[in-house]
Design a protein around this motif. Structure first.
Motif, PDB file in Angstrom:
ATOM      1  N   THR A 195      10.081 -26.114  25.050  1.00 60.73           N
ATOM      2  CA  THR A 195      11.442 -26.039  25.516  1.00 60.73           C
ATOM      3  C   THR A 195      12.606 -25.627  24.581  1.00 60.73           C
ATOM      4  O   THR A 195      13.596 -24.856  24.675  1.00 60.73           O
ATOM      5  N   GLY A 196      12.462 -26.518  23.399  1.00 55.96           N
ATOM      6  CA  GLY A 196      13.369 -26.395  22.290  1.00 55.96           C
ATOM      7  C   GLY A 196      13.240 -24.911  21.592  1.00 55.96           C
ATOM      8  O   GLY A 196      14.243 -24.519  21.586  1.00 55.96           O
TER       9      GLY A 196
ATOM     10  N   MET B 204      13.797 -30.413  20.377  1.00 57.46           N
ATOM     11  CA  MET B 204      12.656 -30.409  19.284  1.00 57.46           C
ATOM     12  C   MET B 204      12.571 -32.127  18.736  1.00 57.46           C
ATOM     13  O   MET B 204      11.680 -32.462  18.435  1.00 57.46           O
ATOM     14  N   ALA B 205      13.889 -32.642  18.642  1.00 56.67           N
ATOM     15  CA  ALA B 205      13.687 -33.949  18.245  1.00 56.67           C
ATOM     16  C   ALA B 205      13.090 -34.741  19.139  1.00 56.67           C
ATOM     17  O   ALA B 205      12.541 -35.885  18.872  1.00 56.67           O
ATOM     18  N   GLY B 206      13.262 -34.589  20.568  1.00 63.02           N
ATOM     19  CA  GLY B 206      12.579 -35.229  21.616  1.00 63.02           C
ATOM     20  C   GLY B 206      11.159 -35.205  21.525  1.00 63.02           C
ATOM     21  O   GLY B 206      10.394 -36.073  21.951  1.00 63.02           O
ATOM     22  N   ALA B 207      11.005 -33.811  21.212  1.00 64.65           N
ATOM     23  CA  ALA B 207       9.391 -33.880  21.037  1.00 64.65           C
ATOM     24  C   ALA B 207       8.810 -34.786  20.090  1.00 64.65           C
ATOM     25  O   ALA B 207       7.647 -35.299  19.868  1.00 64.65           O
ATOM     26  N   ALA B 208       9.362 -34.957  18.819  1.00 65.09           N
ATOM     27  CA  ALA B 208       8.930 -36.016  17.942  1.00 65.09           C
ATOM     28  C   ALA B 208       8.975 -37.302  18.456  1.00 65.09           C
ATOM     29  O   ALA B 208       8.023 -38.206  17.946  1.00 65.09           O
ATOM     30  N   VAL B 209       9.533 -37.757  19.247  1.00 62.50           N
ATOM     31  CA  VAL B 209       9.623 -39.122  19.949  1.00 62.50           C
ATOM     32  C   VAL B 209       8.335 -39.127  20.826  1.00 62.50           C
ATOM     33  O   VAL B 209       7.670 -40.078  20.639  1.00 62.50           O
ATOM     34  N   PHE B 210       7.675 -38.161  21.345  1.00 61.27           N
ATOM     35  CA  PHE B 210       6.644 -38.186  22.082  1.00 61.27           C
ATOM     36  C   PHE B 210       5.362 -38.379  21.161  1.00 61.27           C
ATOM     37  O   PHE B 210       4.452 -39.082  21.395  1.00 61.27           O
TER      38      PHE B 210
END
Length: 146
Positions: free
Chosen positions: A102-103, A138-144
């Motif tokens: 998505t990012g 992209m930052a939210g993906a790192a949280v996953f």
């Protein structure tokens, strides 16, 4: 926690290249225009690249995004997040893949908007919204991954 060395090397190189690009964006914009002019002609290049005074400013958002992405790549490599091929680290969850794609989609949307405006002045708010939303995903993906 192991260091992912390819990312630890590529991240700072990307940051340095983007910072040099920010400092030399006038020359970079001129080189891009010359390439477009050689391939498609002056009329199309002027229509697609816009006003000569605003061309360097159009490169600012992608170069800042590249700098942030290189820094994130470096930090994630040092913490071992990017090393997912070992037996200790499981493959990324589907949420990570969805958020990362998505990012990337928002970044692609910003690029498409930038290159298809056909000489019209781009909306800075829309361009920054697309770019920052993509970075947020992209930052939210790192949280996953944690």
């Amino acid at each position: 926690m192991d260091v992912f060395w390819p990312g630890a090397v590529i991240g700072p190189v990307l940051v340095v290249l983007c910072l040099v690009g920010i400092r030399k964006r006038e020359a970079l914009a001129e080189a891009m225009f010359s390439g477009q002019e050689a391939l498609y002609g002056t009329k199309w290049a002027n229509r697609s690249m816009g006003d000569p005074k605003t061309r360097p400013a159009l490169l600012l958002a992608p170069l800042i995004g590249g700098t942030v992405m290189g820094a994130a790549f470096f930090v994630l490599s040092l913490t071992g997040v990017l090393e997912i091929d070992s037996t200790e680290n499981p493959p990324p969850p589907p949420g990570f893949v969805l958020m990362a794609l998505t990012g990337a989609g928002f970044g692609l949307a910003a690029a498409v908007y930038l290159f298809t405006r056909k000489g019209r002045k781009p909306s800075r708010k829309l361009l920054w919204a697309l770019t920052l939303t993509g970075m947020a995903f992209m930052a939210g993906a790192a949280v996953f991954l944690r």
